[in-house]
Write a protein that holds these residues in place. Structure first.
Motif, PDB file in Angstrom:
ATOM      1  N   SER A   1       0.795  -1.628  -0.198  1.00  0.00           N
ATOM      2  CA  SER A   1      -0.381  -0.358  -0.067  1.00  0.00           C
ATOM      3  C   SER A   1       0.714   0.880   0.108  1.00  0.00           C
ATOM      4  O   SER A   1       0.021   2.589  -0.019  1.00  0.00           O
ATOM      5  N   TYR A   2       2.180   1.451   0.428  1.00  0.00           N
ATOM      6  CA  TYR A   2       3.063   2.721   0.095  1.00  0.00           C
ATOM      7  C   TYR A   2       3.573   3.008  -0.569  1.00  0.00           C
ATOM      8  O   TYR A   2       3.781   2.064  -1.488  1.00  0.00           O
ATOM      9  N   ASP A   3       3.887   4.379  -1.432  1.00  0.00           N
ATOM     10  CA  ASP A   3       4.245   4.986  -2.326  1.00  0.00           C
ATOM     11  C   ASP A   3       5.614   4.784  -2.663  1.00  0.00           C
ATOM     12  O   ASP A   3       6.418   4.974  -3.727  1.00  0.00           O
ATOM     13  N   TYR A   4       6.640   5.443  -1.442  1.00  0.00           N
ATOM     14  CA  TYR A   4       7.447   5.758  -1.096  1.00  0.00           C
ATOM     15  C   TYR A   4       8.253   4.676   0.001  1.00  0.00           C
ATOM     16  O   TYR A   4       7.590   4.482   0.966  1.00  0.00           O
ATOM     17  N   TRP A   5       9.802   4.286  -0.416  1.00  0.00           N
ATOM     18  CA  TRP A   5      10.166   3.625   0.212  1.00  0.00           C
ATOM     19  C   TRP A   5      12.405   4.246   0.333  1.00  0.00           C
ATOM     20  O   TRP A   5      12.034   4.386  -0.494  1.00  0.00           O
ATOM     21  N   GLY A   6      12.281   3.943   1.621  1.00  0.00           N
ATOM     22  CA  GLY A   6      13.572   4.685   2.192  1.00  0.00           C
ATOM     23  C   GLY A   6      14.390   3.495   2.208  1.00  0.00           C
ATOM     24  O   GLY A   6      14.088   2.090   1.375  1.00  0.00           O
ATOM     25  N   GLN A   7      16.047   3.297   1.952  1.00  0.00           N
ATOM     26  CA  GLN A   7      16.961   2.170   1.665  1.00  0.00           C
ATOM     27  C   GLN A   7      16.803   1.396   3.092  1.00  0.00           C
ATOM     28  O   GLN A   7      17.712   0.376   2.476  1.00  0.00           O
ATOM     29  N   GLY A   8      16.990   1.362   3.813  1.00  0.00           N
ATOM     30  CA  GLY A   8      16.557   0.987   5.276  1.00  0.00           C
ATOM     31  C   GLY A   8      18.302   1.408   6.072  1.00  0.00           C
ATOM     32  O   GLY A   8      19.091   1.745   5.525  1.00  0.00           O
ATOM     33  N   THR A   9      17.719  -0.113   7.260  1.00  0.00           N
ATOM     34  CA  THR A   9      18.606   0.373   8.329  1.00  0.00           C
ATOM     35  C   THR A   9      18.908  -0.776   8.888  1.00  0.00           C
ATOM     36  O   THR A   9      18.383  -1.080   9.801  1.00  0.00           O
ATOM     37  N   GLN A  10      20.058  -0.756   8.971  1.00  0.00           N
ATOM     38  CA  GLN A  10      20.381  -2.466   9.353  1.00  0.00           C
ATOM     39  C   GLN A  10      20.078  -2.745  11.379  1.00  0.00           C
ATOM     40  O   GLN A  10      20.891  -1.148  11.952  1.00  0.00           O
ATOM     41  N   VAL A  11      19.481  -2.936  11.738  1.00  0.00           N
ATOM     42  CA  VAL A  11      19.670  -2.745  13.478  1.00  0.00           C
ATOM     43  C   VAL A  11      20.094  -4.265  13.192  1.00  0.00           C
ATOM     44  O   VAL A  11      18.952  -5.608  13.306  1.00  0.00           O
ATOM     45  N   THR A  12      20.906  -4.703  14.351  1.00  0.00           N
ATOM     46  CA  THR A  12      21.034  -6.183  15.294  1.00  0.00           C
ATOM     47  C   THR A  12      21.953  -5.555  15.975  1.00  0.00           C
ATOM     48  O   THR A  12      21.921  -4.603  17.415  1.00  0.00           O
ATOM     49  N   VAL A  13      20.854  -6.490  17.691  1.00  0.00           N
ATOM     50  CA  VAL A  13      20.830  -7.115  18.888  1.00  0.00           C
ATOM     51  C   VAL A  13      21.442  -8.251  18.596  1.00  0.00           C
ATOM     52  O   VAL A  13      21.138  -9.438  18.884  1.00  0.00           O
ATOM     53  N   SER A  14      22.956  -8.073  19.483  1.00  0.00           N
ATOM     54  CA  SER A  14      23.265  -9.177  19.932  1.00  0.00           C
ATOM     55  C   SER A  14      24.695  -9.069  20.554  1.00  0.00           C
ATOM     56  O   SER A  14      24.830  -7.824  21.080  1.00  0.00           O
ATOM     57  N   SER A  15      24.823 -10.204  21.921  1.00  0.00           N
ATOM     58  CA  SER A  15      25.897  -9.407  22.664  1.00  0.00           C
ATOM     59  C   SER A  15      26.947  -9.849  22.345  1.00  0.00           C
ATOM     60  O   SER A  15      28.029 -10.344  23.346  1.00  0.00           O
TER      61      SER A  15
END
Length: 126
Positions: free
Chosen positions: A112-126
């Motif tokens: 349903s969305y018209d515009y998108w960003g390129q994305g950003t990585q989120v990593t949750v790790s110890s």
């Protein structure tokens, strides 16, 4: 030129926090519903949160409710996603997306969305 740019991702330990930003250029975010989506390797893109265009109503996926907060700063033409109490299962590429004039609700389907960003990585790790 219409553009969405995400920032704020990174590596964080479980229980930590990050704030993602979604900055718009070429259009005014006021008139758009904004959604945050995420996609982990081998999984489909899923909706995380969204904020409506008309009254700023906010919506959250059950998996992040109580931990994530979406907000918008119209003066800065930016939407934020504050992520607290992060878990390893929150690891993914996070995207923001915009769709025009959706009233007081916002769609959960990425289609349903018209515009998108390129994305950003989120990593949750110890």
């Amino acid at each position: 030129q219409v553009q969405l740019v995400e920032s704020g991702g990174g590596l964080v330990q479980p229980g930590g926090s990050l704030r993602l930003s979604c900055a718009a250029s070429g259009f005014t975010l006021d008139y758009y519903a904004i959604g945050w989506f995420r996609q982990a390797p081998g999984k489909e893109r899923e909706g995380v949160s969204c904020i409506s265009s008309s009254d700023g109503s906010t919506y959250y996926a059950d998996s992040v409710k109580g931990r994530f907060t979406i907000s918008r700063d119209n003066a800065k033409n930016t939407v934020y996603l504050q992520m607290n109490s992060l878990k390893p299962e929150d690891t993914a590429v996070y995207y923001c997306a915009a769709v025009a004039s959706y009233g007081s609700s916002c769609p959960w389907s990425p289609l349903s969305y018209d515009y998108w960003g390129q994305g950003t990585q989120v990593t949750v790790s110890s």
